[in-house]
Design a protein around this motif. Structure first.
Motif, PDB file in Angstrom:
ATOM      1  N   LEU A  39       0.824  -1.207   0.000  1.00 42.56           N
ATOM      2  CA  LEU A  39       0.000   0.000   0.000  1.00 42.56           C
ATOM      3  C   LEU A  39       0.861   1.261   0.000  1.00 42.56           C
ATOM      4  O   LEU A  39       0.538   2.238  -0.695  1.00 42.56           O
ATOM      5  N   LEU A  98      -7.324   4.546  -6.609  1.00 45.38           N
ATOM      6  CA  LEU A  98      -7.143   4.605  -5.163  1.00 45.38           C
ATOM      7  C   LEU A  98      -7.994   5.709  -4.542  1.00 45.38           C
ATOM      8  O   LEU A  98      -8.590   5.513  -3.468  1.00 45.38           O
ATOM      9  N   THR A 220     -10.559  -0.886   5.760  1.00 50.89           N
ATOM     10  CA  THR A 220      -9.516  -1.373   4.857  1.00 50.89           C
ATOM     11  C   THR A 220     -10.047  -2.463   3.937  1.00 50.89           C
ATOM     12  O   THR A 220      -9.657  -2.546   2.768  1.00 50.89           O
ATOM     13  N   VAL A 277      -3.400  -4.304  -5.479  1.00 57.67           N
ATOM     14  CA  VAL A 277      -3.949  -3.336  -4.521  1.00 57.67           C
ATOM     15  C   VAL A 277      -5.031  -3.980  -3.663  1.00 57.67           C
ATOM     16  O   VAL A 277      -5.071  -3.783  -2.437  1.00 57.67           O
ATOM     17  N   PHE A 281      -4.786  -4.420   0.475  1.00 55.80           N
ATOM     18  CA  PHE A 281      -5.800  -3.947   1.424  1.00 55.80           C
ATOM     19  C   PHE A 281      -6.395  -5.120   2.208  1.00 55.80           C
ATOM     20  O   PHE A 281      -6.674  -4.996   3.407  1.00 55.80           O
TER      21      PHE A 281
END
Length: 302
Positions: A39, A98, A220, A277, A281
């Motif tokens: 991240l 993002l 998250t 990604v 997360f």
């Protein structure tokens, strides 16, 4: 130092101590550290992209590359159907994806936290009404509802954030309600009520601080779901046509015949970006759940 200042300083000291314990526990989870490193890397790339990216390089009227040119030379990841650098498109898409994912997750948890807190704290007919309203949204296919909202409203990033947030909050609301009921059953809540604490005092000073760690951990995980939802909507052509996202890159690659032409460099980078990604997360979210939930630590995690 006055008594209120002393109490405030003591409270902050306890919070710092709790944060230190949480970080030490988080560091023992290798998956969580890998996710956190991923991240940080993606965030740095997204933030630094405008520093070494000239907007003119993404202008289809000013490109100098050949369409669907393979990797090499001035184009490390090749070019798209208009001759633009795929590397620059991926970096620009990371920033937009993002941003949309974080904003949609924050909106999701904001709605879910408010509904869950009110339902758990007041109970009775308030809880019944809010939970029936939550169940109504819970049984609806969230992706179908997001597609419908994106089709009706003006196309843009704000619409995408609104559509994802408005369709993803029910699970967060039920989670926060369950945590609120658990906190409300603790003895110090009864003492606060007996001392004359009102609803606002109980929610803001006792219930909300006790539920925030769980909300943060769930956020998250919601970001990962929001990024997948944004990529899906953009791939279906419901995103902002003026912005480059990973989902829109995949859509353009499909429409331009890049797949049938064997231009793998146009398809694989945005797909890998989405996977990495979301995985980062998810790893961070699972690690935070283990840190914040003692039952998961004693049972060895998930």
């Amino acid at each position: 130092m006055s008594a209120p200042q002393t109490a405030r300083a003591l409270a902050w000291a306890r919070r710092r101590e709790a944060a230190g314990r949480a970080w030490r526990q988080f560091r023992t989870d290798r998956g969580g550290l890998v996710g956190l490193a991923g991240l940080v890397l993606f965030a740095l790339l997204a933030v630094a992209a405008p520093l070494f990216t000239d907007p003119a390089d993404l202008d289809v009227t000013k490109t100098t590359g050949r369409p669907l040119q393979g990797p090499g030379g001035d184009y490390l990841l090749g070019t798209d159907e208009t001759g633009r650098s795929v590397l620059l498109l991926v970096l620009g898409g990371a920033r937009i994806s993002l941003t949309v994912g974080l904003a949609a997750a924050v909106l999701t948890m904001l709605i879910g936290t408010v509904v869950g807190l009110l339902a758990g704290h007041f109970g009775g007919w308030v809880s019944a009404v809010l939970m029936r309203f939550t169940d109504f949204f819970l049984v609806l296919p969230s992706l179908v509802l997001a597609i419908a909202l994106s089709s009706v409203l003006d196309r843009g990033l704000v619409t995408i954030v609104f559509a994802i947030g408005l369709t993803s909050w029910p699970s967060a609301a039920r989670l926060v309600r369950a945590q609120t009921l658990a906190v409300e059953a603790r003895p110090y809540i009864e003492r606060a009520r007996a001392l004359g604490g009102g609803h606002t005092h109980l929610i803001t000073k006792h219930v909300l601080p006790s539920t925030l760690p769980l909300v943060f951990a769930d956020t998250t995980l919601q970001v990962a779901s929001a990024i997948v939802a944004e990529s899906t909507l953009s791939f279906l052509g419901l995103g902002d046509p003026t912005q480059v996202t990973w989902g829109s890159m995949l859509r353009n690659a499909l429409n331009s015949g890049a797949v049938s032409a064997g231009a793998w460099w146009y398809v694989i980078p945005p797909g890998i970006g989405i996977v990495l990604v979301v995985l980062a997360f998810t790893l961070c979210g699972r690690a935070l759940e283990t840190v914040l939930n003692p039952r998961l630590r004693t049972s060895g995690g998930r």
